[in-house]
Design a protein around this motif. Sequence first.
Motif, mmCIF file in Angstrom:
data_model
loop_
_atom_site.group_PDB
_atom_site.id
_atom_site.type_symbol
_atom_site.label_atom_id
_atom_site.label_comp_id
_atom_site.label_asym_id
_atom_site.label_seq_id
_atom_site.Cartn_x
_atom_site.Cartn_y
_atom_site.Cartn_z
ATOM 1 N N ALA A 29 87.686 45.218 38.756
ATOM 2 C CA ALA A 29 86.638 44.377 39.335
ATOM 3 C C ALA A 29 87.226 43.451 40.407
ATOM 4 N N VAL A 30 88.401 42.897 40.140
ATOM 5 C CA VAL A 30 89.070 42.057 41.148
ATOM 6 C C VAL A 30 89.395 42.898 42.381
ATOM 7 N N ALA A 31 89.847 44.117 42.174
ATOM 8 C CA ALA A 31 90.134 45.010 43.311
ATOM 9 C C ALA A 31 88.867 45.235 44.138
ATOM 10 N N ALA A 32 87.726 45.365 43.460
ATOM 11 C CA ALA A 32 86.453 45.537 44.178
ATOM 12 C C ALA A 32 86.119 44.277 44.971
ATOM 13 N N GLY A 33 86.417 43.119 44.409
ATOM 14 C CA GLY A 33 86.209 41.867 45.132
ATOM 15 C C GLY A 33 87.085 41.777 46.368
ATOM 16 N N LEU A 34 88.338 42.185 46.224
ATOM 17 C CA LEU A 34 89.259 42.179 47.370
ATOM 18 C C LEU A 34 88.788 43.145 48.454
ATOM 19 N N GLU A 35 88.302 44.303 48.035
ATOM 20 C CA GLU A 35 87.786 45.283 49.009
ATOM 21 C C GLU A 35 86.621 44.693 49.789
ATOM 22 N N ARG A 36 85.707 44.044 49.075
ATOM 23 C CA ARG A 36 84.522 43.459 49.724
ATOM 24 C C ARG A 36 84.921 42.378 50.718
ATOM 25 N N ALA A 37 85.782 41.459 50.300
ATOM 26 C CA ALA A 37 86.198 40.361 51.176
ATOM 27 C C ALA A 37 87.037 40.870 52.345
ATOM 28 N N SER A 38 87.928 41.800 52.071
ATOM 29 C CA SER A 38 88.805 42.339 53.124
ATOM 30 C C SER A 38 88.009 43.062 54.189
ATOM 31 N N GLY A 39 86.943 43.736 53.766
ATOM 32 C CA GLY A 39 86.119 44.483 54.705
ATOM 33 C C GLY A 39 85.402 43.621 55.728
ATOM 34 N N GLU A 40 85.272 42.337 55.446
ATOM 35 C CA GLU A 40 84.598 41.424 56.366
ATOM 36 C C GLU A 40 85.545 40.753 57.357
ATOM 37 N N MET A 41 86.841 40.906 57.161
ATOM 38 C CA MET A 41 87.812 40.288 58.060
ATOM 39 C C MET A 41 87.953 41.140 59.323
ATOM 40 N N THR A 42 88.000 40.467 60.449
ATOM 41 C CA THR A 42 88.070 41.155 61.739
ATOM 42 C C THR A 42 89.345 40.769 62.481
ATOM 43 N N SER A 43 89.510 41.347 63.652
ATOM 44 C CA SER A 43 90.668 41.001 64.481
ATOM 45 C C SER A 43 90.641 39.520 64.845
ATOM 46 N N ASP A 101 99.984 48.746 64.874
ATOM 47 C CA ASP A 101 98.635 48.344 64.470
ATOM 48 C C ASP A 101 98.650 48.125 62.956
ATOM 49 N N PRO A 102 98.185 46.957 62.482
ATOM 50 C CA PRO A 102 98.245 46.694 61.049
ATOM 51 C C PRO A 102 97.220 47.454 60.224
ATOM 52 N N GLY A 103 96.284 48.121 60.878
ATOM 53 C CA GLY A 103 95.252 48.844 60.146
ATOM 54 C C GLY A 103 94.261 47.896 59.502
ATOM 55 N N GLU A 104 93.684 48.333 58.416
ATOM 56 C CA GLU A 104 92.659 47.549 57.723
ATOM 57 C C GLU A 104 93.298 46.579 56.742
ATOM 58 N N LEU A 105 92.726 45.408 56.626
ATOM 59 C CA LEU A 105 93.217 44.404 55.670
ATOM 60 C C LEU A 105 93.163 44.949 54.252
ATOM 61 N N ALA A 106 92.141 45.709 53.927
ATOM 62 C CA ALA A 106 91.983 46.221 52.562
ATOM 63 C C ALA A 106 93.200 47.031 52.121
ATOM 64 N N THR A 107 93.827 47.740 53.031
ATOM 65 C CA THR A 107 95.031 48.504 52.698
ATOM 66 C C THR A 107 96.127 47.572 52.204
ATOM 67 N N HIS A 108 96.266 46.436 52.855
ATOM 68 C CA HIS A 108 97.309 45.475 52.501
ATOM 69 C C HIS A 108 96.993 44.733 51.208
ATOM 70 N N THR A 109 95.745 44.343 51.009
ATOM 71 C CA THR A 109 95.404 43.623 49.775
ATOM 72 C C THR A 109 95.480 44.567 48.573
ATOM 73 N N ARG A 110 95.107 45.826 48.777
ATOM 74 C CA ARG A 110 95.199 46.817 47.703
ATOM 75 C C ARG A 110 96.657 47.027 47.291
ATOM 76 N N ALA A 111 97.545 47.171 48.293
ATOM 77 C CA ALA A 111 98.969 47.366 48.010
ATOM 78 C C ALA A 111 99.558 46.136 47.321
ATOM 79 N N ALA A 112 99.175 44.949 47.780
ATOM 80 C CA ALA A 112 99.677 43.723 47.168
ATOM 81 C C ALA A 112 99.214 43.618 45.716
ATOM 82 N N LEU A 113 97.956 43.960 45.443
ATOM 83 C CA LEU A 113 97.447 43.901 44.074
ATOM 84 C C LEU A 113 98.178 44.910 43.190
ATOM 85 N N ASP A 114 98.433 46.094 43.709
ATOM 86 C CA ASP A 114 99.172 47.095 42.936
ATOM 87 C C ASP A 114 100.576 46.591 42.593
ATOM 88 N N GLU A 115 101.245 45.963 43.554
ATOM 89 C CA GLU A 115 102.590 45.421 43.309
ATOM 90 C C GLU A 115 102.543 44.317 42.253
#
Length: 193
Positions: free
Chosen positions: A82-96, A170-184
């Motif tokens: 559920a926290v991962a879903a929250g991170l996905e939602r918030a990360s998806g709204e972040m822009t350049s 290019d850093p790509g999408e924020l969600a990729t980074h928050t997902r990796a950080a949560l996994d770590e």
Amino acid sequence: MPRWKPDARQRLVVAALGLFAEQGYDETTVAQISERAGLTRSTFFRHFADKREILTAGQKALSRLLAEGIDAAPADATPMMAVAAGLERASGEMTSFNRELSPLLHAAIEANEELQTRDALKSIGMAAAMVDALKRRDVTEPTAQVAAELGVLAFKLGFSQWADPTRDEDPGELATHTRAALDELRAAAAELR
């Protein structure tokens, strides 16, 4: 000068962060911010209560997005899912725009003790929003607290990597980074047994 400009809020944020970096937070006035943004002081006060609020402007929205993601997670999701879903939602709204302003925001916060305190309160607010959302899912308080704190840390770590101005690629999408950080962090927490 026109009364309303459609991008006034963003222009005020950019102007303020630029001035904070150039001359310091304490030395920057609302009048200077307004002038640099090409807006009036009254327009500034339509968007922000004071100059401190500029630095925490997105806190409520970010907390809301984290909670919405947790609320929308499947009913059988574990607290960390559920926290991962929250991170996905918030990360998806972040822009350049968020990424580009990050170094200026970081510099302003690091240079001022009051802003460091407000930044810490922002983290507390994010965690509280996630705890509340997890408790609505019948997650116990201690479990919700730990999951939320890991979520906040994952967001901060992922955002820091995503917004790193020294990156050449290019850093790509924020969600990729928050997902990796949560996994770590989940792997690290598993080692604490």
